[in-house]
Design a protein around this motif. Structure first.
Motif, PDB file in Angstrom:
ATOM      1  N   SER A   1       0.814  -1.210   0.000  1.00 35.54           N
ATOM      2  CA  SER A   1       0.000   0.000   0.000  1.00 35.54           C
ATOM      3  C   SER A   1       0.852   1.266   0.000  1.00 35.54           C
ATOM      4  CB  SER A   1      -0.931   0.001   1.223  1.00 35.54           C
ATOM      5  OG  SER A   1      -0.164  -0.049   2.421  1.00 35.54           O
ATOM      6  N   THR A   2       2.149   1.160   0.290  1.00 38.36           N
ATOM      7  CA  THR A   2       3.032   2.309   0.255  1.00 38.36           C
ATOM      8  C   THR A   2       3.193   2.777  -1.186  1.00 38.36           C
ATOM      9  OG1 THR A   2       4.234   1.452   2.162  1.00 38.36           O
ATOM     10  CG2 THR A   2       5.330   3.149   0.861  1.00 38.36           C
ATOM     11  N   ALA A   3       3.053   4.077  -1.395  1.00 38.07           N
ATOM     12  CA  ALA A   3       3.160   4.606  -2.756  1.00 38.07           C
ATOM     13  C   ALA A   3       4.581   4.404  -3.286  1.00 38.07           C
ATOM     14  CB  ALA A   3       2.802   6.089  -2.762  1.00 38.07           C
ATOM     15  N   PRO A   4       4.738   3.855  -4.491  1.00 41.90           N
ATOM     16  CA  PRO A   4       6.077   3.630  -5.030  1.00 41.90           C
ATOM     17  C   PRO A   4       6.829   4.939  -5.263  1.00 41.90           C
ATOM     18  CG  PRO A   4       4.444   2.326  -6.216  1.00 41.90           C
ATOM     19  CD  PRO A   4       3.687   3.291  -5.354  1.00 41.90           C
ATOM     20  N   GLU A   5       8.123   4.916  -4.997  1.00 40.73           N
ATOM     21  CA  GLU A   5       8.979   6.061  -5.250  1.00 40.73           C
ATOM     22  C   GLU A   5       9.228   6.222  -6.749  1.00 40.73           C
ATOM     23  OE1 GLU A   5      12.067   6.512  -1.610  1.00 40.73           O
ATOM     24  OE2 GLU A   5      12.378   4.728  -2.849  1.00 40.73           O
ATOM     25  N   LEU A   6       9.663   7.423  -7.120  1.00 44.17           N
ATOM     26  CA  LEU A   6      10.182   7.667  -8.460  1.00 44.17           C
ATOM     27  C   LEU A   6      11.700   7.760  -8.347  1.00 44.17           C
ATOM     28  CD1 LEU A   6       9.160   8.606 -11.451  1.00 44.17           C
ATOM     29  CD2 LEU A   6      10.201  10.752 -10.729  1.00 44.17           C
ATOM     30  N   TYR A   7      12.418   7.059  -9.226  1.00 36.49           N
ATOM     31  CA  TYR A   7      13.879   7.088  -9.211  1.00 36.49           C
ATOM     32  C   TYR A   7      14.391   7.861 -10.420  1.00 36.49           C
ATOM     33  CZ  TYR A   7      13.214   3.301  -5.876  1.00 36.49           C
ATOM     34  OH  TYR A   7      12.812   2.549  -4.805  1.00 36.49           O
ATOM     35  N   GLU A   8      15.304   8.765 -10.152  1.00 37.01           N
ATOM     36  CA  GLU A   8      16.007   9.496 -11.195  1.00 37.01           C
ATOM     37  C   GLU A   8      17.436   8.961 -11.225  1.00 37.01           C
ATOM     38  OE1 GLU A   8      17.534  14.073 -12.110  1.00 37.01           O
ATOM     39  OE2 GLU A   8      16.400  13.621 -10.290  1.00 37.01           O
ATOM     40  N   LEU A   9      17.817   8.381 -12.344  1.00 38.48           N
ATOM     41  CA  LEU A   9      19.183   7.884 -12.487  1.00 38.48           C
ATOM     42  C   LEU A   9      19.927   8.825 -13.427  1.00 38.48           C
ATOM     43  CD1 LEU A   9      21.267   5.694 -11.798  1.00 38.48           C
ATOM     44  CD2 LEU A   9      20.526   4.475 -13.864  1.00 38.48           C
ATOM     45  N   ARG A  10      20.862   9.579 -12.865  1.00 41.80           N
ATOM     46  CA  ARG A  10      21.667  10.516 -13.645  1.00 41.80           C
ATOM     47  C   ARG A  10      22.985   9.839 -14.018  1.00 41.80           C
ATOM     48  NH1 ARG A  10      21.403  16.487 -10.755  1.00 41.80           N
ATOM     49  NH2 ARG A  10      19.102  16.659 -10.639  1.00 41.80           N
ATOM     50  N   THR A  11      23.331   9.906 -15.277  1.00 43.90           N
ATOM     51  CA  THR A  11      24.624   9.412 -15.735  1.00 43.90           C
ATOM     52  C   THR A  11      25.422  10.592 -16.266  1.00 43.90           C
ATOM     53  OG1 THR A  11      23.712   7.246 -16.320  1.00 43.90           O
ATOM     54  CG2 THR A  11      25.838   7.846 -17.289  1.00 43.90           C
ATOM     55  N   TYR A  12      26.466  10.964 -15.532  1.00 46.38           N
ATOM     56  CA  TYR A  12      27.346  12.054 -15.948  1.00 46.38           C
ATOM     57  C   TYR A  12      28.506  11.458 -16.745  1.00 46.38           C
ATOM     58  CZ  TYR A  12      25.068  15.258 -12.636  1.00 46.38           C
ATOM     59  OH  TYR A  12      24.175  16.054 -11.954  1.00 46.38           O
ATOM     60  N   HIS A  13      28.631  11.879 -17.992  1.00 45.90           N
ATOM     61  CA  HIS A  13      29.741  11.440 -18.835  1.00 45.90           C
ATOM     62  C   HIS A  13      30.895  12.434 -18.685  1.00 45.90           C
ATOM     63  CE1 HIS A  13      27.160   8.477 -20.842  1.00 45.90           C
ATOM     64  NE2 HIS A  13      26.224   9.414 -20.805  1.00 45.90           N
ATOM     65  N   LEU A  14      32.083  11.906 -18.415  1.00 44.76           N
ATOM     66  CA  LEU A  14      33.244  12.740 -18.136  1.00 44.76           C
ATOM     67  C   LEU A  14      34.384  12.374 -19.073  1.00 44.76           C
ATOM     68  CD1 LEU A  14      33.247  12.341 -14.234  1.00 44.76           C
ATOM     69  CD2 LEU A  14      32.045  14.087 -15.567  1.00 44.76           C
ATOM     70  N   VAL A  15      35.421  13.193 -19.057  1.00 45.20           N
ATOM     71  CA  VAL A  15      36.715  12.827 -19.633  1.00 45.20           C
ATOM     72  C   VAL A  15      37.718  12.884 -18.492  1.00 45.20           C
ATOM     73  CG1 VAL A  15      36.190  13.624 -21.961  1.00 45.20           C
ATOM     74  CG2 VAL A  15      37.201  15.218 -20.314  1.00 45.20           C
ATOM     75  N   ARG A  16      38.797  12.162 -18.645  1.00 50.85           N
ATOM     76  CA  ARG A  16      39.785  12.121 -17.580  1.00 50.85           C
ATOM     77  C   ARG A  16      40.402  13.494 -17.383  1.00 50.85           C
ATOM     78  NH1 ARG A  16      39.922   6.943 -16.334  1.00 50.85           N
ATOM     79  NH2 ARG A  16      39.533   5.397 -17.973  1.00 50.85           N
ATOM     80  N   GLY A  17      40.651  13.836 -16.120  1.00 52.33           N
ATOM     81  CA  GLY A  17      41.172  15.149 -15.790  1.00 52.33           C
ATOM     82  C   GLY A  17      40.396  15.740 -14.628  1.00 52.33           C
ATOM     83  N   PRO A  18      40.280  17.070 -14.575  1.00 50.36           N
ATOM     84  CA  PRO A  18      39.677  17.728 -13.403  1.00 50.36           C
ATOM     85  C   PRO A  18      38.161  17.643 -13.325  1.00 50.36           C
ATOM     86  CG  PRO A  18      40.354  19.365 -15.016  1.00 50.36           C
ATOM     87  CD  PRO A  18      40.858  18.040 -15.516  1.00 50.36           C
ATOM     88  N   MET A  19      37.488  17.157 -14.377  1.00 48.81           N
ATOM     89  CA  MET A  19      36.022  17.088 -14.333  1.00 48.81           C
ATOM     90  C   MET A  19      35.534  16.310 -13.123  1.00 48.81           C
ATOM     91  SD  MET A  19      34.432  16.484 -18.107  1.00 48.81           S
ATOM     92  CE  MET A  19      34.472  17.756 -19.376  1.00 48.81           C
ATOM     93  N   ARG A  20      36.143  15.163 -12.859  1.00 50.44           N
ATOM     94  CA  ARG A  20      35.670  14.303 -11.778  1.00 50.44           C
ATOM     95  C   ARG A  20      35.745  15.024 -10.439  1.00 50.44           C
ATOM     96  NH1 ARG A  20      35.539   8.875  -9.871  1.00 50.44           N
ATOM     97  NH2 ARG A  20      34.662   9.116  -7.779  1.00 50.44           N
ATOM     98  N   GLU A  21      36.818  15.738 -10.185  1.00 50.37           N
ATOM     99  CA  GLU A  21      36.936  16.451  -8.909  1.00 50.37           C
ATOM    100  C   GLU A  21      35.869  17.542  -8.798  1.00 50.37           C
ATOM    101  OE1 GLU A  21      40.210  18.972  -6.255  1.00 50.37           O
ATOM    102  OE2 GLU A  21      40.766  18.109  -8.205  1.00 50.37           O
ATOM    103  N   ARG A  22      35.621  18.258  -9.889  1.00 51.75           N
ATOM    104  CA  ARG A  22      34.576  19.291  -9.869  1.00 51.75           C
ATOM    105  C   ARG A  22      33.216  18.680  -9.547  1.00 51.75           C
ATOM    106  NH1 ARG A  22      36.433  20.828 -15.433  1.00 51.75           N
ATOM    107  NH2 ARG A  22      38.242  22.169 -15.160  1.00 51.75           N
TER     108      ARG A  22
END
Length: 270
Positions: free
Chosen positions: A34-55
């Motif tokens: 009876s509990t209302a189902p949650e909505l899931y947002e799955l974000r996929t961030y595409h990066l390149v190697r370097g400082p992006m990951r730290e940011r």
């Protein structure tokens, strides 16, 4: 008898007949249907190697996650891909109470002074130093009988753990619905629990490039345990009976599958 009733009767018949259900303790972990189902947002961030990951790590850890929790989302999982496609990058799982809460989140963040201050360096990046290459977002709705994320015990104290993200595709909506029912009401999740495949969520995909599909997340302490528990599952008599039931076999309802092995970041809440 309607098609829906026929399908559920088929699932129920397959689930009985020799199946040992999960222990009472495992069943007690599952919220009421009876509990209302949650909505899931799955974000996929595409990066390149370097400082992006730290940011991105800094933004998610110090700005987005605290503000999203204040807005009523969570717990929020952040993962890297250890095995499979999608590296380098980050996957972020954001549970929302409802789809209205998902739609309202950008405005809630914009109105949160602590968020705007903490996020300023990330939001102010320039074209020559972008925060990520691209962002994909998939929306999913939790199964009716598995309506909430189940946190792994290892999350407490940030103990060692890995995750497996799997997506099953079907050739039409009826087949996709049958596969969902096979998990949600047909007993497959109970077999998962009993054989050591610890679930975190099960959900129907609402958006995506190859619908209809469903996605679920499992957790294990390590790869060796994963291999051992999948082998136990594969040879389980109740599973063998279920998967060979006419109408429920893989060729009839599942056209393809993807899977990734994920590692949680140090600040992941899942």
């Amino acid at each position: 008898m309607t098609q829906a009733i026929q399908r559920r009767s088929l699932l129920a018949g397959a689930a009985i007949g020799g199946m040992t259900l999960a222990s009472g303790a495992a069943s007690a972990q599952r919220p009421a249907a009876s509990t209302a189902p949650e909505l899931y947002e799955l974000r996929t961030y595409h990066l390149v190697r370097g400082p992006m990951r730290e940011r991105l790590d800094t933004y998610l850890r110090d700005a987005f996650i605290p503000a999203a929790r204040r807005a009523g989302c969570g717990p929020i999982g952040v993962f890297t891909v250890a095995i499979g496609y999608g590296t380098p990058g980050l996957q972020v799982l954001v549970p929302h109470p409802t789809i209205a809460d998902f739609a309202a989140l950008p405005d809630r963040l914009a109105a949160d002074a602590r968020y705007t201050a903490a996020a300023a360096p990330f939001l102010g990046t320039t074209p020559d130093a972008p925060p990520f290459v691209a962002l994909d977002v998939k929306l999913m709705r939790a199964f009716p009988h598995f309506p909430r994320v189940e946190l792994p015990a290892a999350t407490a104290g940030n103990k060692a753990r890995i995750f497996e993200l799997r997506t099953y595709y079907s050739h039409n909506q009826r087949a996709g619905t049958t596969k969902i029912d096979m998990f949600d009401t047909g007993g497959e999740i109970d077999i998962f629990r009993r054989t050591g495949l610890a679930p975190v969520f099960f959900a129907q995909d609402l958006t995506g490039a190859h619908l209809p599909s469903l996605t679920y997340l499992l957790t294990f302490p390590d790869l060796a345990t994963r291999e051992r528990n999948w082998a136990t599952f594969g040879s389980d008599p109740a599973w063998r009976k279920l998967i060979t039931t006419p109408g429920l076999t893989d060729p009839e309802i599942t056209s393809a599958a993807d899977n990734q092995i994920l590692s949680p970041t140090a600040y992941s809440q899942i």
